[in-house]
Design a protein around this motif. Sequence first.
Motif, mmCIF file in Angstrom:
data_model
loop_
_atom_site.group_PDB
_atom_site.id
_atom_site.type_symbol
_atom_site.label_atom_id
_atom_site.label_comp_id
_atom_site.label_asym_id
_atom_site.label_seq_id
_atom_site.Cartn_x
_atom_site.Cartn_y
_atom_site.Cartn_z
ATOM 1 N N VAL A 194 0.810 -1.142 -0.259
ATOM 2 C CA VAL A 194 -0.247 -0.131 -0.224
ATOM 3 C C VAL A 194 1.191 1.122 -0.272
ATOM 4 C CG1 VAL A 194 -1.813 1.522 0.938
ATOM 5 C CG2 VAL A 194 -2.107 -1.244 1.204
ATOM 6 N N PRO A 195 0.778 2.016 -0.712
ATOM 7 C CA PRO A 195 1.558 3.248 -0.869
ATOM 8 C C PRO A 195 1.342 4.281 0.294
ATOM 9 C CG PRO A 195 0.729 3.293 -3.205
ATOM 10 C CD PRO A 195 0.159 2.317 -2.027
ATOM 11 N N LEU A 196 2.560 4.089 0.840
ATOM 12 C CA LEU A 196 1.856 5.168 2.460
ATOM 13 C C LEU A 196 2.129 6.636 1.955
ATOM 14 C CD1 LEU A 196 6.752 4.716 3.753
ATOM 15 C CD2 LEU A 196 4.320 3.281 4.693
ATOM 16 N N SER A 197 2.217 6.697 1.010
ATOM 17 C CA SER A 197 1.553 8.302 0.383
ATOM 18 C C SER A 197 0.225 8.286 0.435
ATOM 19 C CB SER A 197 2.230 8.615 -1.400
ATOM 20 O OG SER A 197 1.853 8.357 -1.626
ATOM 21 N N PHE A 237 -9.450 -4.033 -11.387
ATOM 22 C CA PHE A 237 -9.961 -3.284 -10.310
ATOM 23 C C PHE A 237 -8.795 -3.233 -8.903
ATOM 24 C CE2 PHE A 237 -12.383 -2.600 -5.755
ATOM 25 C CZ PHE A 237 -12.972 -1.029 -6.482
ATOM 26 N N ALA A 238 -8.870 -1.348 -8.724
ATOM 27 C CA ALA A 238 -7.478 -1.437 -7.450
ATOM 28 C C ALA A 238 -6.547 -2.371 -7.509
ATOM 29 C CB ALA A 238 -8.539 -2.190 -6.128
ATOM 30 N N ILE A 239 -6.013 -2.156 -8.134
ATOM 31 C CA ILE A 239 -4.549 -2.685 -8.295
ATOM 32 C C ILE A 239 -3.565 -1.790 -9.593
ATOM 33 C CG2 ILE A 239 -3.000 -4.748 -9.007
ATOM 34 C CD1 ILE A 239 -4.627 -5.474 -6.682
ATOM 35 N N SER A 240 -2.425 -1.331 -8.824
ATOM 36 C CA SER A 240 -1.584 -0.357 -10.199
ATOM 37 C C SER A 240 -0.898 -0.628 -10.572
ATOM 38 C CB SER A 240 -1.458 1.523 -9.251
ATOM 39 O OG SER A 240 -0.371 0.745 -7.740
ATOM 40 N N GLY A 241 -0.096 -1.583 -10.569
ATOM 41 C CA GLY A 241 1.161 -2.806 -10.594
ATOM 42 C C GLY A 241 1.380 -3.961 -9.646
ATOM 43 N N ALA A 242 2.274 -4.276 -10.158
ATOM 44 C CA ALA A 242 3.257 -5.511 -8.832
ATOM 45 C C ALA A 242 4.596 -4.757 -9.455
ATOM 46 C CB ALA A 242 3.148 -6.660 -9.576
ATOM 47 N N THR A 243 5.050 -5.568 -7.646
ATOM 48 C CA THR A 243 6.877 -5.385 -7.705
ATOM 49 C C THR A 243 7.374 -6.982 -7.219
ATOM 50 O OG1 THR A 243 8.211 -3.915 -6.187
ATOM 51 C CG2 THR A 243 6.277 -4.771 -5.070
ATOM 52 N N ILE A 244 8.560 -6.934 -7.482
ATOM 53 C CA ILE A 244 9.587 -8.247 -6.610
ATOM 54 C C ILE A 244 9.779 -8.242 -6.079
ATOM 55 C CG2 ILE A 244 11.252 -9.365 -7.570
ATOM 56 C CD1 ILE A 244 10.565 -9.578 -10.564
ATOM 57 N N ILE A 286 0.550 -4.587 -6.049
ATOM 58 C CA ILE A 286 0.974 -2.826 -5.258
ATOM 59 C C ILE A 286 -0.913 -2.134 -5.109
ATOM 60 C CG2 ILE A 286 1.149 -0.304 -5.432
ATOM 61 C CD1 ILE A 286 4.024 -1.337 -6.684
ATOM 62 N N ILE A 287 -1.587 -1.826 -4.311
ATOM 63 C CA ILE A 287 -3.100 -1.601 -4.241
ATOM 64 C C ILE A 287 -3.116 0.244 -4.815
ATOM 65 C CG2 ILE A 287 -4.594 -1.451 -2.861
ATOM 66 C CD1 ILE A 287 -4.070 -3.638 -1.531
ATOM 67 N N ASP A 288 -4.682 0.296 -5.133
ATOM 68 C CA ASP A 288 -4.189 1.462 -5.575
ATOM 69 C C ASP A 288 -5.744 2.114 -4.602
ATOM 70 O OD1 ASP A 288 -5.422 4.177 -6.391
ATOM 71 O OD2 ASP A 288 -6.687 3.220 -8.561
ATOM 72 N N PRO A 289 -4.974 2.722 -3.886
ATOM 73 C CA PRO A 289 -6.388 3.292 -2.514
ATOM 74 C C PRO A 289 -7.402 3.921 -3.046
ATOM 75 C CG PRO A 289 -4.175 3.285 -1.772
ATOM 76 C CD PRO A 289 -4.134 3.451 -3.182
ATOM 77 N N ASN A 290 -7.735 4.730 -4.442
ATOM 78 C CA ASN A 290 -8.516 5.464 -4.459
ATOM 79 C C ASN A 290 -9.203 5.072 -5.245
ATOM 80 O OD1 ASN A 290 -6.788 8.615 -4.420
ATOM 81 N ND2 ASN A 290 -5.312 7.208 -5.799
#
Length: 675
Positions: free
Chosen positions: A559-562, A651-658, A667-671
């Motif tokens: 979840v993005p800290l920002s 839905f609600a996913i902005s991307g992924a990471t390793i 990576i969740i898109d909280p918006n």
Amino acid sequence: METDQYLEVFLDESREHLQAVNDNILELEKQPEDLNLVNEIFRSAHTLKGMAATMGYEDIASLTHKMENVLDLMRNHKLKVSTEIIDVIFLAIEYLEDMVNSISEGNDGKKDVSGLVQRLDQIEKGNPVQDSTETRIDAQDQVVNSDDLGLDEFQITIVEQAKEQGFFPFQITVELTDDCILKGARAYMVFEALEDYGEVIRTNPSVEEIEEGNFAQSFSMIFLSGKESTEIKTIIEKVSEVKQVQIGNLVTISNAINPAEHESVENIAETAAKEETAATTEQSSQTSVKSSGSKTIRVNLEKIDDLLNLFEEVVIDRSRLEVIAENISSHDLTETVEHMSRVSTDMQSLILAMRMVPIEQVFNRFPRMIRGLARDLNKQISLEIYGADTELDRTVIDEIGDPLVHLIRNSVDHGIELPEVRQQSGKQAEGRLILRAFHSGNHVFIEIEDDGAGINREKVQEKAIENGIISRDEAEVLTDDQIAGFIMSSGFSTADKVSDISGRGVGLDVVKNKIESLGGQISIETKAGKGSIFSIQLPLTLSIIATLLVKVQKETYAVPLSSIIETVILNKEQIMYAHGKKVMDFRGKVVPIVSLAAVFDIPEAEAHEGNEYSVIIVKKGDKLTGLIVDSFIGQKEVVLKSLGNYLGDVFAISGATILGDGEVALIIDPNALIK
């Protein structure tokens, strides 16, 4: 001199100087007595003239030279600032921007600036602001307007030579009847009727556009003939469907094109260095501290992209090293990895900052545009800008300008009412247009808000039903905002008449497509009689972001800290219900809560056991939502990777990471989850 190597520098600096002129002219209109503003504008114009002359762009050099002369009179108290003069300077800025853009597209940057140069010349001589092609009252005491028929130097020479041979220049305006269908054919017949009596040397619009019928009901021309004006008028009136003919003699042609009074571009280039030294000396005398050298360099954006791609690999390897260091328990290795983490964090901040530019680069063009639109539409509009320092990725900045122009023109044309209409409804005569930008999570939001009439639900609904977008039954259950969203449909328009500002049934669908192509979204909020808000959500396109890693069953999410306000441990009895939905009390505010396990339909998700919930409070603007997870893992900087075209719209996913252990985390898109 070989100038190709300096082209990019010339284009960048030209845009900077034009923006400076634009901003200062807007301020000068509000503070006409402030000579410091005039001096700033003069210096920008002067520098631009010198650069253009050196690069060989003659039209830019000649136009800025004339601007410089007028500004010099202002700063020496020989000429007063007026709205008319500012209008001409704004027009000059538009010409210069067109030429600079033409050069950036690989063209020669040439443009017919003679008419505008003549108008500036008239101002310099103290004459009223008008086109340099003068007119007088014709035989029927009717003043003929020649605003858009400025002649270039070649055409002026033809007119002067024709006069010596007994031919006289007439300015003719032909108006066709309102019910004329084949306008192009009638115009052609007018030209054919005049063919044996003289020569047409200029038309407005162009001959091609006239013959194709691409004009309203009238067109103009400059016509050389030895006949009398009454005879010419009679010839034209014989053509059927001609409603009215206006003819005026062009008795004098301005001597603005005068070799004795105008420096050649070569002379400008030769003197540019001397004048630049003088201007620099003047500027330094007004500045207490000045840098001894340049503090910036220009780097191609592709090089920064390549650097960022390489650094993403470093971040992934750094995460892997951190996991290895934990398992090996070596003090030296752990210390080295920690130092590498600190250094690489600073490096990534610098690299990302290189790509980020403030959105004011886009916003700065709008005050002048609003000024012009308000005058064209006879409206009073104040523009308020907030968050101009909000930074956005350069590639997004380059693409978002045109969509914003469409939306602003739409708000000015359709949203904000005429002053008398506003007063009748109890509003102030002056309408408000607010342009704001702000960060929320790993997104930037841009809002265009007006206090106009709002979007007419009934009108949009009927049009949507007529176009087959929805049925009448479906329309009844939709909210006002959902109905308003249909104006983004292709070819959708509720305009009563087509205008040059908007209402052609194109534009807003293009805006939506453009924003979605950038990975963004657009939404509309509207209230009848109160106004509308167009909200654009755009990704920052940051490749490396700080996140909080969380567990939901066996899945790991970031979840993005920002976006995060706070993390909370919530007791089961603290969960309340409103309208059948779970809510919580967060510092005296009722906040909805959402289970990530339910949102993503995670297998093995069962009823929550225990008396406590782990909750992340996330924000979007002033809206809050709580996200229920199983546990918190900790903070982590991760590389944001796209899911690709196949999974691009989850839905609600902005991307992924390793992650460092090789696991893939979404990576969740909280918006998307905020209620």
